[in-house]
Design an enzyme around this catalytic site. Sequence first.
Site, PDB file in Angstrom:
ATOM      1  N   CYS B  85      25.940 -42.320  85.138  1.00 18.64           N
ATOM      2  CA  CYS B  85      25.643 -43.597  84.484  1.00 18.64           C
ATOM      3  C   CYS B  85      24.300 -44.166  84.956  1.00 18.64           C
ATOM      4  O   CYS B  85      23.259 -43.618  84.625  1.00 18.64           O
ATOM      5  CB  CYS B  85      26.806 -44.565  84.709  1.00 18.64           C
ATOM      6  SG  CYS B  85      26.810 -45.940  83.557  1.00 18.64           S
ATOM      7  N   HIS B 202      31.961 -41.412  83.457  1.00 18.60           N
ATOM      8  CA  HIS B 202      32.293 -41.564  84.882  1.00 18.60           C
ATOM      9  C   HIS B 202      33.425 -40.619  85.286  1.00 18.60           C
ATOM     10  O   HIS B 202      34.588 -41.027  85.327  1.00 18.60           O
ATOM     11  CB  HIS B 202      32.742 -43.003  85.159  1.00 18.60           C
ATOM     12  CG  HIS B 202      31.638 -43.995  85.112  1.00 18.60           C
ATOM     13  ND1 HIS B 202      30.954 -44.394  86.238  1.00 18.60           N
ATOM     14  CD2 HIS B 202      31.093 -44.685  84.085  1.00 18.60           C
ATOM     15  CE1 HIS B 202      30.028 -45.288  85.912  1.00 18.60           C
ATOM     16  NE2 HIS B 202      30.085 -45.488  84.607  1.00 18.60           N
ATOM     17  N   GLU B 204      34.327 -39.650  88.125  1.00 22.80           N
ATOM     18  CA  GLU B 204      35.016 -40.078  89.355  1.00 22.80           C
ATOM     19  C   GLU B 204      36.193 -41.007  89.067  1.00 22.80           C
ATOM     20  O   GLU B 204      37.027 -41.240  89.936  1.00 22.80           O
ATOM     21  CB  GLU B 204      34.015 -40.753  90.307  1.00 22.80           C
ATOM     22  CG  GLU B 204      33.608 -42.181  89.949  1.00 22.80           C
ATOM     23  CD  GLU B 204      32.492 -42.268  88.910  1.00 22.80           C
ATOM     24  OE1 GLU B 204      32.175 -41.235  88.294  1.00 22.80           O
ATOM     25  OE2 GLU B 204      31.968 -43.379  88.698  1.00 22.80           O
TER      26      GLU B 204
END
Lengths: 85, 230
Positions: B85, B202, B204
Amino acid sequence: MARYEIFVTYKQGIFDPPGATAERALANLGYDEIESVKIGKYIRVEVADGPNERARVAEMCDKLLANPVIEEYRIVDAEGAVSAR
Amino acid sequence: MRFGVVRFPGSNCEQDIVIACRYLGIDVDYVWHGDTDITGFDAIVLPGGFSYGDYIRTGAVARFSPVMGEVVRFAERGGPVLGVCNGFQILTEAHMLPGAMLRNRGLKFICETVPLRLERTVCQWVDLPEGTVVRIPINHNEGNFTADAETLARLDANGQVVLSYCEPDGTRAPGGSAPNGSANDIAGICNERGNVFGLMPHPERVVDPEASGTDGQPFLTTIVARLAGV
């Protein structure tokens, strides 16, 4: 001290989402004459007098104030002299 | 194998990366943006967030943080670098990846989980078959990737497009599947060597099956296995 005005705009062919939105909004408001709207940034810098003053302001644009991949800029000094890239 | 996650002023996803890495058993620590020594780290992650308030342009100031000189040298030596990002935005501003980010088409901040397809790629961070569809959240205002036609063609030819926005079945809609207007539906790209990888989604946030799923796991674990020579 010298003052420079810098105008940063998108290069030809780069889509400008805020400009396109303003263009549609103005057309919706009945401004049928609207053909194009481009939105950019206005930056004013004041620098101490020195040699290569203008070249250094251009360098600031190349390095940080504009992204040469998508943007171009125009530098105008207090006398109205223009340099652009 | 140790990950270093860089903390810039205004980063806000660095903890997510660290927690995800720990969940996956990856040794990880923070790196301060003012540090100029990143020895001891085997991979560097630039996290999401709003570094330096997104002033001037997203990533434009973070790119000059003291640590970035070292990150550039690390990448030049072949060290793996991941930008998520805002991290992706920083990588383009630093010219570690080509192209640039524009405001999303439609001017909306987009926060939703989207389908993405893996492309045929040289990226060292992934090892999923071409056409695999994963679902990962995006969360950004400037993810509208742009580059000139020549650069887009080169990315394609070199296998540098890693992830594309797509429809749930993995196809790309004729008018484009990118919710942000991204060129060629691009969601993630890598450099020619494949060690520097930037993506807007994202991964994660999708590592724990009890929270959100596991689709993001390979984006962190593949490089570990690859560096270990497994």
